[in-house]
Design a protein around this motif. Structure first.
Motif, PDB file in Angstrom:
ATOM      1  N   HIS A  48       0.844  -1.266  -0.045  1.00 11.48           N
ATOM      2  CA  HIS A  48      -0.054   0.024  -0.130  1.00 11.48           C
ATOM      3  C   HIS A  48       1.111   1.433   0.127  1.00 11.48           C
ATOM      4  O   HIS A  48       2.007   1.190   0.587  1.00 11.48           O
ATOM      5  N   CYS A  49       0.311   2.355  -0.433  1.00 13.20           N
ATOM      6  CA  CYS A  49       1.160   3.348  -0.575  1.00 13.20           C
ATOM      7  C   CYS A  49       1.351   4.219   0.798  1.00 13.20           C
ATOM      8  O   CYS A  49       0.430   4.000   1.768  1.00 13.20           O
ATOM      9  N   THR A  50       2.714   4.473   0.905  1.00 14.81           N
ATOM     10  CA  THR A  50       2.993   5.127   2.283  1.00 14.81           C
ATOM     11  C   THR A  50       2.575   6.373   2.561  1.00 14.81           C
ATOM     12  O   THR A  50       2.399   6.951   3.818  1.00 14.81           O
ATOM     13  N   ALA A  51       1.893   7.115   1.557  1.00 19.17           N
ATOM     14  CA  ALA A  51       1.233   8.489   1.663  1.00 19.17           C
ATOM     15  C   ALA A  51      -0.396   8.257   2.104  1.00 19.17           C
ATOM     16  O   ALA A  51      -0.836   9.015   2.847  1.00 19.17           O
ATOM     17  N   CYS A  52      -0.903   7.821   1.159  1.00 17.25           N
ATOM     18  CA  CYS A  52      -2.457   7.664   1.206  1.00 17.25           C
ATOM     19  C   CYS A  52      -3.099   6.245   1.386  1.00 17.25           C
ATOM     20  O   CYS A  52      -4.268   6.131   1.313  1.00 17.25           O
ATOM     21  N   HIS A  53      -2.138   5.186   1.686  1.00 15.78           N
ATOM     22  CA  HIS A  53      -2.611   3.946   1.814  1.00 15.78           C
ATOM     23  C   HIS A  53      -3.315   3.248   0.817  1.00 15.78           C
ATOM     24  O   HIS A  53      -3.891   1.968   1.072  1.00 15.78           O
ATOM     25  N   SER A  54      -3.434   3.763  -0.513  1.00 17.76           N
ATOM     26  CA  SER A  54      -4.098   2.958  -1.439  1.00 17.76           C
ATOM     27  C   SER A  54      -3.171   1.934  -2.052  1.00 17.76           C
ATOM     28  O   SER A  54      -2.094   1.809  -1.789  1.00 17.76           O
ATOM     29  N   SER A  55      -3.859   0.714  -2.564  1.00 10.40           N
ATOM     30  CA  SER A  55      -3.315  -0.086  -3.177  1.00 10.40           C
ATOM     31  C   SER A  55      -2.826  -0.313  -4.565  1.00 10.40           C
ATOM     32  O   SER A  55      -2.537  -1.201  -5.196  1.00 10.40           O
ATOM     33  N   THR A  56      -3.278   0.822  -5.239  1.00 10.12           N
ATOM     34  CA  THR A  56      -3.200   1.133  -6.601  1.00 10.12           C
ATOM     35  C   THR A  56      -1.830   1.550  -6.876  1.00 10.12           C
ATOM     36  O   THR A  56      -1.458   2.923  -7.434  1.00 10.12           O
ATOM     37  N   LEU A  57      -0.654   0.574  -6.767  1.00  8.08           N
ATOM     38  CA  LEU A  57       0.630   0.968  -7.099  1.00  8.08           C
ATOM     39  C   LEU A  57       1.008   0.296  -8.390  1.00  8.08           C
ATOM     40  O   LEU A  57       0.692  -0.741  -8.724  1.00  8.08           O
ATOM     41  N   VAL A  58       2.086   0.841  -8.856  1.00 12.19           N
ATOM     42  CA  VAL A  58       2.637   0.232 -10.078  1.00 12.19           C
ATOM     43  C   VAL A  58       4.073   0.256  -9.675  1.00 12.19           C
ATOM     44  O   VAL A  58       4.704   1.202  -8.912  1.00 12.19           O
ATOM     45  N   CYS A  59       5.033  -0.459 -10.302  1.00 15.20           N
ATOM     46  CA  CYS A  59       6.158  -0.856 -10.033  1.00 15.20           C
ATOM     47  C   CYS A  59       7.107  -0.527 -11.329  1.00 15.20           C
ATOM     48  O   CYS A  59       6.806  -1.527 -12.192  1.00 15.20           O
TER      49      CYS A  59
END
Length: 109
Positions: A48-59
């Motif tokens: 999850h995003c460390t800023a907003c806690h969303s799981s919509t991440l890409v690597c």
């Protein structure tokens, strides 16, 4: 690349947006099939995003970006966070498909 949860493989997409979701787990890009997305809490074991806690991440390229808020951070696991597949038999399936398309004979064993 197969679904990281159930191992289902994507088929040729139909027109329009793909129902498969990209996500990041253990700082690696993964795909999640529509069937696994229907399970309650399917995002719980994703990064999850460390800023907003969303799981919509890409690597990509050693960075992890949040598609919700745009926060970018450096991946802690450098060098081995590329998209990988540990699905058994995938290389053999690819070789067989290439042989069919290119009309090659199977290599003797």
């Amino acid at each position: 690349m197969p679904c990281y949860r159930c191992g289902a493989r994507q088929t040729d997409p139909t027109r329009g947006a793909s129902p498969w979701k990209r996500a990041v787990r253990d700082e690696r890009q993964v795909l999640v099939c529509p069937r696994c997305q229907a399970i309650d809490g399917w995002t719980a074991d994703l990064d999850h995003c460390t800023a907003c806690h969303s799981s919509t991440l890409v690597c990509r390229l050693g960075e992890i970006e949040c598609r919700a808020c745009g926060h970018v951070r450096t991946a802690e696991r450098t060098g081995d966070n590329l998209v990988t597949s540990e699905a058994p038999g995938l290389s053999e399936e690819v070789e067989a498909a290439l042989s069919r398309v290119l009309h090659r004979r199977a290599a003797p064993t």
